[in-house]
Structure formats: structure tokens, C-alpha cells
Design a protein around this motif. Structure first.
Motif, mmCIF file in Angstrom:
data_model
loop_
_atom_site.group_PDB
_atom_site.id
_atom_site.type_symbol
_atom_site.label_atom_id
_atom_site.label_comp_id
_atom_site.label_asym_id
_atom_site.label_seq_id
_atom_site.Cartn_x
_atom_site.Cartn_y
_atom_site.Cartn_z
ATOM 1 N N ALA A 1 0.805 -1.224 0.000
ATOM 2 C CA ALA A 1 0.000 0.000 0.000
ATOM 3 C C ALA A 1 0.835 1.270 0.000
ATOM 4 C CB ALA A 1 -0.936 0.006 1.209
ATOM 5 N N PHE A 2 1.996 1.268 0.676
ATOM 6 C CA PHE A 2 2.720 2.516 0.902
ATOM 7 C C PHE A 2 4.123 2.582 0.316
ATOM 8 C CE2 PHE A 2 -0.442 2.073 4.264
ATOM 9 C CZ PHE A 2 -1.198 3.208 3.988
ATOM 10 N N GLU A 3 4.625 1.491 -0.235
ATOM 11 C CA GLU A 3 5.978 1.465 -0.809
ATOM 12 C C GLU A 3 6.956 2.220 0.093
ATOM 13 O OE1 GLU A 3 5.582 2.959 -4.797
ATOM 14 O OE2 GLU A 3 4.077 1.448 -5.296
ATOM 15 N N PRO A 4 7.075 1.783 1.341
ATOM 16 C CA PRO A 4 7.862 2.543 2.318
ATOM 17 C C PRO A 4 9.361 2.494 2.071
ATOM 18 C CG PRO A 4 7.181 0.466 3.253
ATOM 19 C CD PRO A 4 6.514 0.564 1.902
ATOM 20 N N VAL A 5 10.032 3.565 2.497
ATOM 21 C CA VAL A 5 11.490 3.559 2.521
ATOM 22 C C VAL A 5 11.971 2.991 3.859
ATOM 23 C CG1 VAL A 5 11.746 5.432 0.867
ATOM 24 C CG2 VAL A 5 11.609 5.972 3.293
ATOM 25 N N ARG A 6 11.074 2.966 4.827
ATOM 26 C CA ARG A 6 11.335 2.291 6.115
ATOM 27 C C ARG A 6 10.013 1.722 6.615
ATOM 28 N NH1 ARG A 6 13.462 4.839 11.878
ATOM 29 N NH2 ARG A 6 13.064 2.947 13.084
ATOM 30 N N LEU A 7 10.069 0.495 7.099
ATOM 31 C CA LEU A 7 8.898 -0.145 7.680
ATOM 32 C C LEU A 7 9.346 -1.029 8.834
ATOM 33 C CD1 LEU A 7 5.905 -0.975 7.799
ATOM 34 C CD2 LEU A 7 6.424 -2.692 6.041
ATOM 35 N N ASP A 8 8.850 -0.736 10.021
ATOM 36 C CA ASP A 8 9.088 -1.557 11.198
ATOM 37 C C ASP A 8 7.735 -2.038 11.701
ATOM 38 O OD1 ASP A 8 11.861 -0.906 11.193
ATOM 39 O OD2 ASP A 8 11.447 0.919 12.314
ATOM 40 N N VAL A 9 7.565 -3.325 11.814
ATOM 41 C CA VAL A 9 6.365 -3.922 12.397
ATOM 42 C C VAL A 9 6.831 -4.669 13.639
ATOM 43 C CG1 VAL A 9 4.412 -5.471 12.075
ATOM 44 C CG2 VAL A 9 5.261 -4.131 10.129
ATOM 45 N N ILE A 10 6.465 -4.136 14.798
ATOM 46 C CA ILE A 10 6.962 -4.668 16.064
ATOM 47 C C ILE A 10 5.800 -5.282 16.828
ATOM 48 C CG2 ILE A 10 8.121 -4.079 18.216
ATOM 49 C CD1 ILE A 10 9.010 -1.458 16.467
ATOM 50 N N ASN A 11 5.920 -6.559 17.118
ATOM 51 C CA ASN A 11 4.906 -7.262 17.885
ATOM 52 C C ASN A 11 5.151 -6.978 19.365
ATOM 53 O OD1 ASN A 11 3.269 -9.079 19.251
ATOM 54 N ND2 ASN A 11 3.606 -10.724 17.788
ATOM 55 N N GLU A 12 4.232 -6.240 19.988
ATOM 56 C CA GLU A 12 4.352 -5.888 21.402
ATOM 57 C C GLU A 12 3.358 -6.671 22.263
ATOM 58 O OE1 GLU A 12 3.874 -1.617 21.484
ATOM 59 O OE2 GLU A 12 5.999 -1.327 21.019
ATOM 60 N N SER A 13 2.838 -7.756 21.733
ATOM 61 C CA SER A 13 1.813 -8.522 22.436
ATOM 62 C C SER A 13 2.293 -9.028 23.787
ATOM 63 C CB SER A 13 1.349 -9.701 21.578
ATOM 64 O OG SER A 13 0.818 -9.232 20.354
ATOM 65 N N HIS A 14 3.561 -9.397 23.874
ATOM 66 C CA HIS A 14 4.097 -9.915 25.136
ATOM 67 C C HIS A 14 4.009 -8.888 26.268
ATOM 68 C CE1 HIS A 14 7.461 -7.737 23.363
ATOM 69 N NE2 HIS A 14 7.968 -7.658 24.571
ATOM 70 N N LEU A 15 3.977 -7.601 25.918
ATOM 71 C CA LEU A 15 3.874 -6.549 26.925
ATOM 72 C C LEU A 15 2.465 -6.448 27.507
ATOM 73 C CD1 LEU A 15 5.871 -3.774 25.035
ATOM 74 C CD2 LEU A 15 6.709 -5.279 26.856
ATOM 75 N N HIS A 16 1.507 -7.068 26.841
ATOM 76 C CA HIS A 16 0.101 -6.959 27.238
ATOM 77 C C HIS A 16 -0.502 -8.295 27.653
ATOM 78 C CE1 HIS A 16 0.177 -2.874 25.674
ATOM 79 N NE2 HIS A 16 0.915 -3.369 24.707
ATOM 80 N N ALA A 17 0.322 -9.300 27.776
ATOM 81 C CA ALA A 17 -0.172 -10.632 28.163
ATOM 82 C C ALA A 17 -0.884 -10.550 29.503
ATOM 83 C CB ALA A 17 0.986 -11.620 28.237
ATOM 84 N N GLY A 18 -2.074 -11.095 29.558
ATOM 85 C CA GLY A 18 -2.846 -11.112 30.789
ATOM 86 C C GLY A 18 -3.686 -9.872 31.040
ATOM 87 N N HIS A 19 -3.516 -8.834 30.202
ATOM 88 C CA HIS A 19 -4.335 -7.632 30.367
ATOM 89 C C HIS A 19 -5.777 -7.925 29.980
ATOM 90 C CE1 HIS A 19 -0.775 -4.587 29.946
ATOM 91 N NE2 HIS A 19 -0.607 -5.440 30.919
#
Length: 91
Positions: A14-32
């Protein structure tokens, strides 16, 4: 395909990025409360794309939300967005 890989593929297309970071932060919310516990529910996305030039922050967010509509309706519980045009300050 993992949710992370799907997000990366859709945003790249969709965006043809020059930089793309996809960071999975699910572990920070486990049990919430309301966390589905899938291990792929909370993400931080950083994109630098020429397609964001001249667009407001709100317009950029709307474009990303449209690109990831299926994921947001499905298992993605939270999506933190950092969206920039080339030349803008990036953390």
C-alpha cells in the motif's frame, strides 16, 4: 502466514515505504483485560513513505487503518502508529 507478516506485506504494497518496522508488542500486554492472548494482538508500526507527504496525521492514520481493516476487525487489538514522510524526524 503470521499476523506480523500479513501486516508487513499489506503495508509494503500500500505505501511502498522507505522504512517499515512492524513490532509485535503482544508480550507486553499478556494477561491484560481484553487481550485475546494470541501472541499477535498488539503491534507498533513505523512507516516512512513518500505517500504521506502533505497529509495530516489523521489522514495518514486513516490510510493505514483502511489498509489493515481486516486485521483490525479480526485479532489485532491495538495498533500504535508512527507515520512519517521522508525528511521528517523519526524516533
Amino acid at each position: 502466514m503470521s499476523v506480523t507478516a500479513t501486516i508487513r506485506a499489506k503495508l509494503t504494497q500500500a505505501f511502498e515505504p522507505v522504512r517499515l518496522d512492524v513490532i509485535n508488542e503482544s508480550h507486553l500486554h499478556a494477561g491484560h483485560r481484553n487481550s485475546p492472548g494470541t501472541g499477535e494482538s498488539h503491534f507498533r508500526v513505523r512507516i516512512v513513505s513518500p505517500l504521506f507527504s502533505g497529509k495530516s496525521r489523521l489522514a495518514r492514520h486513516r490510510l493505514v487503518n483502511e489498509a489493515l481493516a481486516a486485521e483490525l476487525k479480526g485479532g489485532v487489538h491495538a495498533l500504535a502508529l508512527e507515520l512519517h514522510a521522508p525528511g521528517e524526524a523519526v524516533k
